[in-house]
Design a protein around this motif. Structure first.
Motif, mmCIF file in Angstrom:
data_model
loop_
_atom_site.group_PDB
_atom_site.id
_atom_site.type_symbol
_atom_site.label_atom_id
_atom_site.label_comp_id
_atom_site.label_asym_id
_atom_site.label_seq_id
_atom_site.Cartn_x
_atom_site.Cartn_y
_atom_site.Cartn_z
ATOM 1 N N THR A 331 0.830 -1.211 0.000
ATOM 2 C CA THR A 331 0.000 0.000 0.000
ATOM 3 C C THR A 331 0.860 1.254 0.000
ATOM 4 O OG1 THR A 331 -1.787 -1.150 1.161
ATOM 5 C CG2 THR A 331 -1.785 1.241 1.259
ATOM 6 N N CYS A 338 2.385 6.019 -7.334
ATOM 7 C CA CYS A 338 1.284 6.838 -7.848
ATOM 8 C C CYS A 338 1.659 8.317 -7.824
ATOM 9 C CB CYS A 338 0.037 6.582 -7.018
ATOM 10 S SG CYS A 338 -1.477 7.250 -7.720
ATOM 11 N N ASN A 366 -7.226 -1.279 -3.182
ATOM 12 C CA ASN A 366 -7.589 0.142 -3.180
ATOM 13 C C ASN A 366 -6.481 1.001 -3.785
ATOM 14 O OD1 ASN A 366 -9.891 -0.695 -1.862
ATOM 15 N ND2 ASN A 366 -9.207 -0.042 0.158
ATOM 16 N N SER A 367 -5.236 0.699 -3.412
ATOM 17 C CA SER A 367 -4.105 1.464 -3.951
ATOM 18 C C SER A 367 -3.963 1.249 -5.455
ATOM 19 C CB SER A 367 -2.809 1.050 -3.235
ATOM 20 O OG SER A 367 -2.888 1.299 -1.853
ATOM 21 N N VAL A 370 -6.580 3.297 -7.383
ATOM 22 C CA VAL A 370 -6.165 4.709 -7.492
ATOM 23 C C VAL A 370 -5.073 4.863 -8.534
ATOM 24 C CG1 VAL A 370 -5.118 6.629 -6.253
ATOM 25 C CG2 VAL A 370 -6.833 5.221 -5.115
ATOM 26 N N ARG A 374 -5.984 6.900 -11.938
ATOM 27 C CA ARG A 374 -5.359 8.230 -12.017
ATOM 28 C C ARG A 374 -4.560 8.392 -13.304
ATOM 29 N NH1 ARG A 374 -1.914 10.639 -7.048
ATOM 30 N NH2 ARG A 374 -3.994 10.423 -6.084
ATOM 31 N N VAL A 394 -13.367 2.617 1.492
ATOM 32 C CA VAL A 394 -12.308 3.206 0.675
ATOM 33 C C VAL A 394 -12.323 2.617 -0.739
ATOM 34 C CG1 VAL A 394 -9.816 3.548 0.489
ATOM 35 C CG2 VAL A 394 -10.905 3.620 2.729
ATOM 36 N N SER A 395 -12.626 1.334 -0.844
ATOM 37 C CA SER A 395 -12.700 0.696 -2.163
ATOM 38 C C SER A 395 -13.743 1.379 -3.036
ATOM 39 C CB SER A 395 -13.041 -0.786 -2.008
ATOM 40 O OG SER A 395 -12.204 -1.430 -1.086
ATOM 41 N N ASN A 397 -15.131 4.372 -2.597
ATOM 42 C CA ASN A 397 -14.774 5.774 -2.844
ATOM 43 C C ASN A 397 -13.718 5.896 -3.937
ATOM 44 O OD1 ASN A 397 -16.535 6.660 -0.893
ATOM 45 N ND2 ASN A 397 -14.992 6.971 0.674
ATOM 46 N N SER A 398 -12.770 4.961 -3.955
ATOM 47 C CA SER A 398 -11.690 5.014 -4.947
ATOM 48 C C SER A 398 -12.233 4.834 -6.358
ATOM 49 C CB SER A 398 -10.634 3.949 -4.640
ATOM 50 O OG SER A 398 -10.062 4.137 -3.372
ATOM 51 N N GLY A 402 -12.425 7.544 -9.353
ATOM 52 C CA GLY A 402 -11.806 7.238 -10.637
ATOM 53 C C GLY A 402 -12.766 7.469 -11.797
#
Length: 577
Positions: A331, A338, A366-367, A370, A374, A394-395, A397-398, A402
């Motif tokens: 992570t 990123c 999740n990372s 992103v 991105r 978080v998953s 939201n990511s 995106g």
């Protein structure tokens, strides 16, 4: 799948009535753990693959009546989640002491069979404080706080271990004040008692109270442990109190705890959070650490201090030294890749995570979502998202963010709908992503719906970022007056991005008066805002007011405001012969 009653009858008819009487389902709710035990060489050759082994073992020891050996064998079965086998052996034991009773009760409650543990407790011919503590701890782990308190109060005797278990359970269930009251009521305390309080306070964001508790611990003359120093250093790190953390570091050094993995991890986090990454490196380099948590803490420290090249290099060194990264390691390094725009490096780390079986981990996933979204690969981001085993907030939201970044408002709304169906409650970040998606895709009515939903949501505070998205959508749809009304009715003072969104919207309608109003508010907050100067100048030019445009540009020069030039990032592989 056959139902349990028919299976139970089959076991009864075959002479194995212990299953029916205990009412234990065959499928264990937890995965078995690895064990390594030795009972006169027997356990080295036994495979533990079926419940019939328990019967064989029982007959093997029946003649000898070896209580110790049977107890060790029951412990082995429990560690492998073979509760049915443990119960068969337990029922067949001619002699049972309080140790094996406690072991059996603990095995039942630890595997989720609390009612069975209570039944065994009632059947015990003799109980000790460990028996009571096991039941109290089981209630606390199940979130049954009131039942735990009732049993605790009814205990005929209490030792320091059950007091510590109660305090820890109160913190685990979020009852901080009740934990404090129990701590104050304790007839005596030990190192675990104090350390539990320090850790509990810090866990709930009350780091100052954690440090105060540590000071009281010193004044009481209590012995300190590595865990104590780790907890108080973590509290100092969360407070970003470098001076106090350095003093605790010195005290830990005097007591020779600075080489313990827990302490080193907290020291690295402390100095990294206080922007002293060079001291984090010094703490790390005191000795060669084989604990992945120590390496991961430095990885995270590099990442939060924008030392992304160092983070990438550190992960490579982990592989060289045979340190297997965990999900937190990936992570942190993926966050650095990123930030640097190293998509190829990110893909290589993705491959390494797959080899280690972490491709469906929520933190790593999740990372990766992103990273891919991105840098232009929404399809890959969606693919990674679908592979995540346990999707958390978080998953969702990511992937919503995106989709918003790629102007796919329809996809963002679809993911939000799936999120609600999955019973995941949105937060303020979710709504920022949704409103941004509406902004980038021109979905005015959807924006109004989400903004009204946001205002009705309890526990979510409407922030400046939400209003900026709303104003941006309205201005893109040329609803300038409605946008101005939204700004006027805001419960907080609008910030620069909100006024800039309104000022930018005035370009299409040539609304010079509203543009001047927005610009004045921007200059009151930030007199050097180059974006406002350029936007207002362009609006004047489009309206044919060349003198006003020249005046604005002249004011910009007087304030020494310079428009930042655009930049591009190119990654070039240079090979040397």
């Amino acid at each position: 799948m056959r139902n349990f009653r028919s299976i139970s009858k089959a076991w009864v008819s075959s002479g194995r009535s212990f299953i029916s009487s205990r009412v234990i389902p065959f499928n264990s709710p937890r995965n078995p753990a690895k064990v390594s035990v030795g009972i006169r060489g027997l356990l080295k050759v036994v495979s533990f693959q079926s419940a019939t082994i328990a019967s064989v073992a029982a007959h093997s020891f029946e003649g000898q009546k070896n209580l110790v050996a049977n107890t060790k064998l029951i412990s082995s079965f429990i560690e492998r989640c073979k509760l049915d086998a443990a119960l068969e052996l337990f029922d067949g034991m001619p002699i049972k002491d309080v140790v094996v009773w406690n072991l059996m009760i603990k095995g039942c409650v630890s595997l989720g069979y609390v009612e069975l543990g209570l039944k065994l407790f009632d059947e015990m011919p003799e109980r000790n404080v460990i028996s009571w503590t096991t039941i109290v701890d089981a209630f606390l782990k199940q979130g049954m706080v009131e039942e735990a308190k009732q049993w605790f109060n009814n205990m005929p005797m209490k030792d320091i271990a059950v007091w510590n278990a109660m305090i820890h359970g109160m913190f685990t269930n979020g009852r901080v004040e009740e934990a404090r009251e129990l701590f104050q009521m304790m007839p005596e305390r030990n190192t675990i008692s104090w350390t539990t309080m320090i850790s509990g306070f810090d866990h709930y964001g009350r780091s100052e109270e954690a440090v105060s508790t540590f000071v009281e611990m010193l004044e009481a003359g209590e012995n300190l442990s590595a865990s104590t120093f780790s907890c108080v250093l973590t509290a100092c790190a969360n407070m970003r109190n470098l001076r106090l953390g350095s003093e605790v570091h010195g005290h830990a050094f005097k007591l020779a705890y600075v080489f313990e993995s827990y302490v080193v991890t907290s020291l690295i986090t402390l100095y990294a959070n206080c922007s002293q990454i060079e001291n984090s490196v010094k703490a790390f380099e005191e000795k060669l650490h084989l604990d992945v948590a120590v390496w991961t803490s430095l990885l995270t420290g590099y990442s939060v201090n924008s030392k992304h090249h160092n983070a990438l290099g550190l992960l490579r060194n982990m592989f060289r030294f045979g340190i297997i990264p965990n999900n937190s390691s990936f992570t942190s390094v993926l966050a650095s890749a990123c930030e640097m725009g190293y998509i190829l490096e990110g893909k290589s780390f993705h491959c390494a995570a797959i080899k280690m079986g972490l491709e469906d981990d929520s933190f790593v996933g999740n990372s990766l979502v992103v990273l891919y979204t991105r840098y232009g690969s929404l399809n890959d981001g969606v693919l990674i998202f679908n592979q995540i085993r346990n999707k958390n907030l978080v998953s969702w939201n990511s992937i919503i963010a995106g989709c918003a970044q790629h102007g796919r408002g329809d996809c963002a709304v679809a993911f939000f709908t799936s999120m609600v169906k999955a019973a995941i409650h949105p937060d303020e970040i979710t709504f920022i992503g949704l409103l941004n998606a509406c902004s980038h895709s021109g979905k005015l009515q959807k924006m109004r719906h989400f903004f009204q939903s946001l205002q009705r949501c309890k526990g979510i505070q409407v922030k400046q970022e939400h209003y900026a998205c709303v104003v941006d959508v309205l201005c893109r749809d040329e609803k300038l007056l409605e946008a101005a009304e939204i700004i006027r009715d805001m419960p907080m003072k609008p910030n620069v991005p909100i006024w800039l969104a309104l000022l930018s919207g005035c370009r299409s309608k040539f609304n010079v008066e509203l543009a001047e109003f927005a610009a004045r508010n921007i200059f009151d907050i930030d007199p050097n805002c180059t974006g406002a100067y350029v936007l207002l100048s362009n609006i004047y030019i489009n309206a044919g007011r060349w003198e006003d445009a020249a005046r604005i540009m002249s004011s910009m020069k007087k304030t020494h405001s310079i428009k930042q030039p655009g930049q591009s990032w190119i990654i070039q592989n240079i090979s040397t012969s």
